[in-house]
Design a protein around this motif. Structure first.
Motif, short mmCIF file in Angstrom:
data_model
loop_
_atom_site.label_atom_id
_atom_site.label_comp_id
_atom_site.label_asym_id
_atom_site.label_seq_id
_atom_site.Cartn_x
_atom_site.Cartn_y
_atom_site.Cartn_z
N LYS A 47 2.15 -10.58 -51.30
CA LYS A 47 1.50 -10.42 -49.99
C LYS A 47 2.41 -10.89 -48.86
O LYS A 47 2.29 -10.46 -47.72
CB LYS A 47 0.19 -11.23 -49.95
CG LYS A 47 -0.87 -10.65 -50.86
CD LYS A 47 -1.49 -9.41 -50.27
CE LYS A 47 -2.43 -8.78 -51.29
NZ LYS A 47 -2.95 -7.49 -50.86
N SER A 48 3.34 -11.79 -49.20
CA SER A 48 4.21 -12.34 -48.16
C SER A 48 5.44 -11.46 -47.92
O SER A 48 6.30 -11.80 -47.14
CB SER A 48 4.67 -13.73 -48.60
OG SER A 48 5.33 -13.64 -49.85
N TYR A 49 5.48 -10.30 -48.57
CA TYR A 49 6.66 -9.44 -48.45
C TYR A 49 6.79 -8.90 -47.03
O TYR A 49 5.83 -8.41 -46.44
CB TYR A 49 6.57 -8.30 -49.45
CG TYR A 49 7.77 -7.39 -49.47
CD1 TYR A 49 9.00 -7.87 -49.90
CD2 TYR A 49 7.66 -6.07 -49.07
CE1 TYR A 49 10.10 -7.05 -49.93
CE2 TYR A 49 8.76 -5.24 -49.10
CZ TYR A 49 9.98 -5.73 -49.54
OH TYR A 49 11.07 -4.90 -49.56
N ASP A 50 7.99 -9.02 -46.50
CA ASP A 50 8.24 -8.60 -45.13
C ASP A 50 8.33 -7.08 -45.07
O ASP A 50 9.26 -6.48 -45.59
CB ASP A 50 9.56 -9.24 -44.65
CG ASP A 50 9.91 -8.79 -43.26
OD1 ASP A 50 8.99 -8.35 -42.54
OD2 ASP A 50 11.09 -8.91 -42.88
N GLN A 51 7.34 -6.46 -44.41
CA GLN A 51 7.33 -5.00 -44.39
C GLN A 51 8.02 -4.42 -43.18
O GLN A 51 7.95 -3.22 -42.92
CB GLN A 51 5.89 -4.47 -44.45
CG GLN A 51 5.28 -4.79 -45.79
CD GLN A 51 4.03 -4.01 -46.04
OE1 GLN A 51 3.96 -2.84 -45.75
NE2 GLN A 51 3.03 -4.69 -46.59
N THR A 52 8.70 -5.26 -42.42
CA THR A 52 9.44 -4.73 -41.28
C THR A 52 10.93 -4.64 -41.59
O THR A 52 11.74 -4.45 -40.71
CB THR A 52 9.23 -5.63 -40.05
OG1 THR A 52 9.62 -6.96 -40.41
CG2 THR A 52 7.79 -5.62 -39.61
N ASP A 53 11.25 -4.79 -42.87
CA ASP A 53 12.64 -4.70 -43.32
C ASP A 53 13.24 -3.37 -42.88
O ASP A 53 12.64 -2.31 -43.05
CB ASP A 53 12.66 -4.80 -44.86
CG ASP A 53 14.05 -5.04 -45.38
OD1 ASP A 53 14.99 -4.47 -44.80
OD2 ASP A 53 14.19 -5.79 -46.35
N GLU A 54 14.41 -3.41 -42.28
CA GLU A 54 14.97 -2.16 -41.75
C GLU A 54 15.33 -1.18 -42.86
O GLU A 54 15.41 0.02 -42.63
CB GLU A 54 16.19 -2.45 -40.88
CG GLU A 54 17.34 -3.12 -41.63
CD GLU A 54 18.57 -3.27 -40.75
OE1 GLU A 54 19.64 -3.52 -41.30
OE2 GLU A 54 18.44 -3.15 -39.50
N ARG A 55 15.55 -1.69 -44.08
CA ARG A 55 15.87 -0.77 -45.17
C ARG A 55 14.68 0.11 -45.54
O ARG A 55 14.83 1.14 -46.19
CB ARG A 55 16.31 -1.56 -46.41
CG ARG A 55 17.69 -2.15 -46.27
CD ARG A 55 18.03 -2.98 -47.46
NE ARG A 55 17.09 -4.08 -47.63
CZ ARG A 55 17.17 -4.96 -48.61
NH1 ARG A 55 18.11 -4.86 -49.50
NH2 ARG A 55 16.30 -5.94 -48.71
N LEU A 56 13.47 -0.33 -45.16
CA LEU A 56 12.29 0.44 -45.50
C LEU A 56 12.04 1.56 -44.50
O LEU A 56 11.23 2.43 -44.72
CB LEU A 56 11.06 -0.47 -45.55
CG LEU A 56 11.09 -1.55 -46.60
CD1 LEU A 56 9.88 -2.44 -46.46
CD2 LEU A 56 11.12 -0.95 -47.98
N GLU A 57 12.72 1.50 -43.37
CA GLU A 57 12.45 2.48 -42.33
C GLU A 57 13.28 3.74 -42.54
O GLU A 57 14.41 3.70 -42.98
CB GLU A 57 12.78 1.88 -40.95
CG GLU A 57 11.62 1.08 -40.41
CD GLU A 57 12.05 0.21 -39.26
OE1 GLU A 57 13.02 0.57 -38.57
OE2 GLU A 57 11.41 -0.84 -39.05
#
Lengths: 367, 369, 146
Positions: C129-139
């Motif tokens: 749940k604490s995973y950072d979803q704003t990581d630029e690799r995800l974009e």
């Protein structure tokens, strides 16, 4: 051939060109004819194969380019020739470019050995059937070089498979050729064809005494041609594309051309050995009747002989394509077992049987 | 001298014609003999489980079709079943039958595609076209019914989206009349073929013990001698009211996996026939109108559904957390079938790889999720 | 249904509730007991479900018995480290790799443990749940100049 040569010499003598020069340039002309005919046949063959496979799988096949898609293969060929010739960095450059040529050129030679009519054989030597069998194996060297030089594991496995396959299927082929030449008492393909002339029309064809030999040669040819069900060297589901994985453009086209040309040449060879080659199935030539034995009849007969040859060869080609439409691929170990345990003993048996047959026929003086 | 006995490492995939997607197998070859195999997955990982956490229950529904794209109905049923249990939504009988009908037709389509590609892997090109021809008829039916060929999004919480029109019922009846003959045709061209038999018989033998150890389910398990079908053992929907047979085989090789699947085609046709006769005679209101799926709000609870998909047990676990799922976990059959591959491939030939891998019917999106 | 008394005898601190067994520790022993020594042999490990409950990770081992056709959930709480059950069920290997990958749990006893889906050098564990979803690799990279 001498007949053609004399016409040729006469033709050039009109322009004051000496005989010796004509002797040298004479082979070039038939070679060009052969090359052009070969490429034409391949173009037709590829289209025919796609149409036949479509027929078997209830599709239409190529139907967009030209009328009913007859120009499809031309479009494909143009595409292949225009494509970039990609060469990976780590290949063995010389062998990589040499391999397609080695795979293709022998096919041309084989093509020249086949007599398409009684006067139209370019390489006519007394052991032409053996020569055919020997030269037909050379493309495999090209395949092995292609696999080795592309520095690709899939290609390597494909080419090694191809080598193994050819070695094990060459022996049955040789035995069949020998048994046919015993029947004909000659190793020359034209003589073999002519010796199939009989007063009972098709009954003289060697398919009747030597049916087993035909089956063996047919199966072995499938293996030599890398056709289904023996298409292991390029089994696309296992080896991506086998030995020609790294090839593209013109070089790939050469492999492709060589393969399909060999398909037709092998069918022609089978026709020559077992189906009376250029002989008419009716025992007489139609043009003979039409032109009433004048000069036109002689030329008409040549063309008719070639026509019969092509028709018969295409029937064999159709048989090969039919096999492709139906059968799955063999495994390499099964393939070897099949060759050494079944085909080779059978071909030896066939050889012995043909020898006995010939002996009895000679004693009885039946022919 | 040491070089002579060196093995060759070869990379099959992730872009390979017969890995059915993007599986990568690292094979160690000694000549043509496979000495070891390591499957590498994850090239198609789309984070489907993570997606659920940011969406409402209904928003997640269209996504689940993408897990196993050849069996979209099974995915959406597994998910709908969970939500229906958690939110205590009743499903009317007719909707249940429609669901079974869709799922069994989907099973036939999936098995047909498997059969075609399996034969293509073995080098026979024609069966592929025959199978696709018949699969196309099913997809046409689905397209007329749901508007989509593969990602149906047809099931919803409490039933199905719309009733099944009578002309589609007629189409299906015609289809199931024609189909047995087609299957017999396939069998004639495939089952008696000596090359096919020699390539599949006693290849890739999956023993009963290994199958259970590796949690293999579905046709692969039944081919290994365990007669486990979740439609029979843990009946869901209306399977306990339907009459059908489950086939199993004891040898556990590629050929018996093929035979079990062919048998499933027949038994699925039988189920479809029964569903059609029920749907024709029923006049039930097909969808429970009181359900407003958008407003779903489920308190902390957990439920796991078990569905017999074409590739084995498919379960969906939903841990509800108010307005959106707290955690969704998918269990799919192929995931475990990939895992058993190294076991089956040891000391097989490279050519056997296709027979063995193909017979397991692995779909990669299902593995990677 | 499992024999609750026998289970309680061996493992006194186990909670049994319907088809759920809550275990604090010794999860491997409990599963190995359920696999072999009970009335019902739970011979299949259907799956391992992990869920991030912010301060711990809940693991649910979903066992199945092919004799009695029933499921049984063995639930436990872990933090960072858990014991591997690959020696009992070989199918657990992928599950453990997946949980290791997506939750960052280290399974002791599984020697071939590695990331299953994500690249080897990926930072973080996506299903936490604490995973950072704003990581630029995800974009999605919309840079047209590339």
């Amino acid at each position: 051939m001498n007949y053609l040569l004399s016409i040729f010499i006469d033709f050039f003598a009109n322009f004051g060109i000496p005989k010796e020069v004509v002797y040298i340039i004479f082979p070039i002309i038939p070679f060009c004819i052969v090359a052009a005919a070969l490429i034409l046949v391949v173009l037709v063959l590829v289209l025919v194969e796609r149409k036949i496979l479509a027929l078997f799988t209830q599709r239409k096949g190529p139907n967009r380019v030209g009328f009913c898609g007859i120009l499809q293969t031309v479009a494909d060929a143009v595409k292949l020739l225009c494509k970039e010739n990609i060469e990976p960095n780590v290949t063995d450059r010389i062998l990589f470019s040499l391999a397609p040529i080695i795979a293709f050129v022998p096919v041309m030679v084989c093509w020249g050995i086949i007599p398409f009519s009684s006067e139209f054989d370019f390489i006519s030597i007394s052991v032409s059937s053996l020569l055919f069998a020997v030269i037909a194996v050379i493309p495999v060297i090209g395949v092995i070089l292609a696999g080795y030089s592309s520095n690709n594991k899939y290609s390597l496995i494909g080419s090694v498979r191809s080598a193994v396959q050819v070695i094990s299927y060459e022996l049955p082929i040789m035995f069949v050729i020998l048994s046919v030449s015993i029947l004909a008492s000659s190793l020359n393909i034209k003589d073999i064809i002519l010796s199939q002339t009989s007063m009972y029309q098709v009954c003289g064809w060697y398919i009747f005494p030597c049916f087993l030999g035909f089956v063996i040669l047919f199966v072995s040819s499938l293996a030599e041609l890398n056709r289904c069900p023996f298409d292991l060297p390029e089994a696309e589901s296992e080896l991506v594309a086998g030995y020609n994985t790294e090839y593209s453009g013109m070089r790939f086209a050469l492999f492709f051309l060589g393969e399909y040309a060999m398909l037709f040449v092998s069918s022609a060879f089978i026709t020559a050995l077992f189906f009376g080659g250029f002989l008419s199935p009716f025992g007489f030539y139609i043009s003979e009747k039409i032109f009433n034995n004048n000069v036109l009849a002689q030329i008409g007969i040549y063309f008719e002989q070639a026509f019969w040859f092509f028709i018969k060869s295409f029937l064999i080609v159709f048989l090969i394509m039919w096999v492709r439409a139906v059968l799955p691929r063999l495994k390499s170990s099964d393939l070897l077992k099949f060759s050494w345990r079944i085909l080779l003993p059978l071909s030896i048996l066939n050889f012995i049987y043909i020898c006995l047959f010939k002996y009895i026929v000679m004693i009885g003086g039946l022919k | 001298m040491t070089n002579l006995f060196k093995t060759m490492e070869i990379n099959v995939g992730p872009q390979h014609p017969s890995t059915h997607g993007v599986l990568r197998l690292i094979l160690e070859l000694d000549g043509e003999i496979i000495k070891s195999c390591k499957p590498v997955v994850g090239y198609l990982h789309r984070g489907i489980e993570k997606m659920a956490e940011n969406r409402s229950y209904l928003q997640y529904l269209p996504i689940v079709d993408r897990i196993d794209y050849l069996g979209g109905f099974f995915n959406s049923y597994a998910y709908c079943d969970c939500i229906e249990h958690l939110a205590e939504i009743d499903v009317p009988d007719k909707a249940k039958y429609i669901r079974v009908l869709c799922m069994e037709l989907n099973r036939i389509a999936s098995h047909l595609l498997w059969l075609g590609t399996f034969m293509l892997d073995l080098g026979a090109s024609s069966p592929l076209f025959y199978c696709f021809r018949d699969r196309e008829r099913i997809l046409h039916i689905f397209e007329a019914l749901t508007g989509q060929r593969m990602m149906y999004n047809y099931f919803t919480f409490g039933g199905v989206r719309f009733d099944i029109p009578s002309d589609i019922i007629d189409k299906i009846s015609v289809f199931i009349e024609d189909m047995p003959e087609c299957i017999n045709d396939y069998e004639n061209i495939i089952t008696d073929n000596p090359i096919f038999v020699s390539r599949c018989k006693s290849k890739g033998i999956l023993t009963k013990k290994n199958a259970l150890q590796y949690s293999i389910t579905g046709p692969n398990l039944r081919a290994s001698g365990v007669n486990l079908d979740f439609r029979k053992s843990n009946p869901y929907l209306v399977y306990d009211r339907l009459n059908f047979d489950v086939s199993s085989d004891i040898s556990g090789d590629a050929f018996s996996r093929y035979k079990v699947r062919i048998f499933e085609l027949h038994s699925s046709l039988k189920i479809v026939e029964q569903c059609i006769s029920f749907i024709k005679n029923s006049s039930d209101e097909f969808l429970n109108k009181s359900v407003k799926p958008v407003m779903l709000n489920i308190d902390n609870a957990e439920y796991t559904s078990s569905v017999e998909s074409p590739r084995g047990l498919m379960s969906c676990t939903v841990m509800a957390g108010g307005k959106n799922p707290y955690r969704v976990k998918w269990r799919t059959g192929s995931y475990y079938a990939v895992q058993v591959l190294p076991e089956l491939l040891i000391n097989a030939e490279l050519a056997d790889l296709m027979a063995i891998f193909g017979s397991l019917d692995v779909i990669l999106p299902e593995v990677d999720k | 249904m499992i024999n609750t008394d026998l289970l309680k005898e061996y493992f006194p601190d186990v909670l049994v509730y319907d088809y759920y067994i809550f275990v604090e520790k010794n999860i491997v022993d409990v599963i190995s007991f359920l696999k072999t020594k009970n009335y019902v042999d739970f011979d299949v490990l259907s799956q391992i479900i992990a869920a991030d409950c912010t301060d711990f990770v809940q693991l649910t081992y979903r066992l199945y018995s092919t004799e009695n056709n029933e499921f049984l959930n063995v639930v436990t709480k872990v933090k960072d480290e858990a014991a591997s059950v690959t020696h009992l069920y070989k199918s657990a290997h992928f599950d453990e790799c997946e949980i290791h990958d997506l939750f960052g749990i280290n399974f002791v006893g599984n020697e071939k443990l590695e990331r299953l889906y994500m690249p080897e050098d990926w930072d973080g564990h996506p299903l936490l749940k604490s995973y950072d979803q704003t990581d630029e690799r995800l974009e999605w990279n919309n840079d047209q100049s590339l």
